[in-house]
Design a protein around this motif. Structure first.
Motif, PDB file in Angstrom:
ATOM      1  N   SER A   1      32.790  25.180  62.265  1.00 32.64           N
ATOM      2  CA  SER A   1      33.728  25.883  60.523  1.00 32.64           C
ATOM      3  C   SER A   1      32.953  25.995  59.747  1.00 32.64           C
ATOM      4  O   SER A   1      31.889  26.482  58.595  1.00 32.64           O
TER       5      SER A   1
ATOM      6  N   ASN B   1      29.310  28.068  58.779  1.00 37.20           N
ATOM      7  CA  ASN B   1      29.495  29.898  58.063  1.00 37.20           C
ATOM      8  C   ASN B   1      29.024  30.371  58.806  1.00 37.20           C
ATOM      9  O   ASN B   1      28.244  31.220  58.906  1.00 37.20           O
TER      10      ASN B   1
ATOM     11  N   ARG C   1      34.948  33.375  62.486  1.00 36.03           N
ATOM     12  CA  ARG C   1      36.025  31.987  62.009  1.00 36.03           C
ATOM     13  C   ARG C   1      37.142  31.228  63.053  1.00 36.03           C
ATOM     14  O   ARG C   1      38.128  31.764  63.048  1.00 36.03           O
TER      15      ARG C   1
END
Length: 121
Positions: A81, A84, A89
């Motif tokens: 996480s 980015n 995600r």
């Protein structure tokens, strides 16, 4: 028998390296081409997990799936996480079979489910 090494079909060396080595943190162990214009075949590793990535037609089909048991899934999820990475995600899911799971899909449709068994209730 002592180990299994999954093969994943890939179509773009740059995207494969970005996903597996930069995002997931695998290390390149070796790579092979029969000549400069031949498809790539390489081995990557993370801990004791080995995966072969192949551009060779006929080695395997895209869209494969494997499950990988790991310890410390929350820390692993946090590491993913924090990067980015624009194409993933993943969350942590609690599976009905009592495991915490983080599922990622590579740019070629191959899926890896990282999981950690939860303590019995």
């Amino acid at each position: 028998m002592s180990k299994i090494i999954p093969l994943f079909r890939v179509f773009d060396e740059t995207k494969a390296r970005e996903f597996y080595m930069q995002y997931l943190g695998f290390t390149l162990d070796w790579e092979h081409r029969f000549d400069d214009s031949a498809p790539l075949y390489m081995q990557i590793s993370k801990g004791s997990l080995l995966i072969h990535l192949t551009e060779h037609y006929g080695d395997c089909s895209p869209g494969a799936a494997i499950r990988v048991e790991i310890a410390g899934i929350e820390a692993f999820h946090e590491q993913l996480s924090s990067q980015n990475y624009p194409y993933q995600r993943p969350g942590i899911e609690i599976a009905p079979w009592n495991s915490k799971e983080v599922r990622v899909t590579d740019p070629f449709g191959n899926r890896i489910t990282f999981y950690e068994e939860m303590e019995a209730k």
